[in-house]
Design an enzyme around this catalytic site. Structure first.
Site, short mmCIF file in Angstrom:
data_model
loop_
_atom_site.label_atom_id
_atom_site.label_comp_id
_atom_site.label_asym_id
_atom_site.label_seq_id
_atom_site.Cartn_x
_atom_site.Cartn_y
_atom_site.Cartn_z
N VAL A 171 -48.03 15.91 28.89
CA VAL A 171 -47.64 14.90 27.91
C VAL A 171 -47.86 13.58 28.64
O VAL A 171 -47.06 13.18 29.49
CB VAL A 171 -46.18 15.09 27.45
CG1 VAL A 171 -45.75 13.95 26.53
CG2 VAL A 171 -46.02 16.43 26.75
N PRO A 172 -48.99 12.91 28.37
CA PRO A 172 -49.54 11.89 29.26
C PRO A 172 -48.86 10.52 29.26
O PRO A 172 -49.43 9.52 28.82
CB PRO A 172 -50.99 11.79 28.77
CG PRO A 172 -50.90 12.10 27.32
CD PRO A 172 -49.84 13.16 27.21
N CYS A 173 -47.67 10.45 29.84
CA CYS A 173 -46.99 9.16 29.95
C CYS A 173 -47.73 8.22 30.91
O CYS A 173 -47.54 7.00 30.85
CB CYS A 173 -45.53 9.34 30.37
SG CYS A 173 -45.30 10.30 31.86
N HIS A 174 -48.60 8.78 31.75
CA HIS A 174 -49.37 7.92 32.66
C HIS A 174 -50.36 7.03 31.91
O HIS A 174 -50.85 6.06 32.48
CB HIS A 174 -50.12 8.78 33.71
CG HIS A 174 -51.10 9.73 33.12
ND1 HIS A 174 -50.73 10.98 32.64
CD2 HIS A 174 -52.45 9.64 32.93
CE1 HIS A 174 -51.81 11.61 32.20
NE2 HIS A 174 -52.86 10.82 32.36
N ARG A 175 -50.61 7.32 30.64
CA ARG A 175 -51.54 6.51 29.84
C ARG A 175 -50.88 5.29 29.22
O ARG A 175 -51.54 4.54 28.49
CB ARG A 175 -52.17 7.38 28.75
CG ARG A 175 -53.03 8.50 29.31
CD ARG A 175 -53.65 9.35 28.23
NE ARG A 175 -54.26 10.54 28.82
CZ ARG A 175 -54.47 11.67 28.17
NH1 ARG A 175 -54.15 11.76 26.88
NH2 ARG A 175 -55.02 12.69 28.79
#
Length: 168
Positions: free
Chosen positions: A130-134
């Site tokens: 779940v790409p919170c780094h984006r």
């Protein structure tokens, strides 16, 4: 939470990650120095053969080799309704792209909730999948990330390297 949880640890280009699954789906992707308060989990047993963990390990391997841009795993994160909505919004951010916290809040219906979205993202138990780094600051600056800002930069560079031109 009396779930039976299983876990396994995998080696990745960004270090060791611990994967945790319930019988429903992937519950967490943990960093070596993760704050226990960020992701509350109960007792768990080591089980690399757990079907969800085996699938998650395989898909993360494909991601790190540049062969996978989306994850197809059953997910079982624990959070408030607002947190879960924020995490669902994260899954809509295309591979190799970034948005700001304000943009994420606007997608969720209220741009003024950018700080609340940032707090919810900070509790995301499923890093990378779940790409919170984006999600970046309004000026494009890299802001907090459970795996560290250097790791966030690595992940974004990795994705930009493998993003198909014209799709991001």
């Amino acid at each position: 939470m009396n779930d039976q949880l299983a876990s396994t640890t995998i080696e990745t280009p960004i270090g060791l990650l611990t994967l945790v699954a319930s019988n429903v789906g992937l519950r967490a992707v943990l960093w070596p120095d993760d704050d226990p308060a960020r992701v509350r989990l109960g007792e768990r047993s080591e089980d690399a053969a757990h079907p969800v963990l085996a699938a998650a390990a395989a898909q993360l391997g494909e991601y790190f080799r540049g062969e996978r841009t989306e994850f197809d795993l059953p997910l079982d994160p624990v959070g408030t309704d607002f947190q879960r909505a924020a995490w669902d919004a994260l899954r809509q951010i295309p591979f190799g792209t970034t948005i700001s916290y304000g943009e994420q809040a606007a997608q969720m219906g209220d741009r003024r909730k950018a700080r609340a979205v940032g707090a919810a993202n900070g509790r995301n138990p499923l890093s990378i999948v779940v790409p919170c780094h984006r999600v970046v600051g309004a000026t494009g600056s890299l802001t907090g990330f459970a795996g560290g800002v250097d790791t966030k930069a690595w992940l974004l560079t990795h994705e930009q390297r493998y993003a198909v031109p014209g799709t991001a």
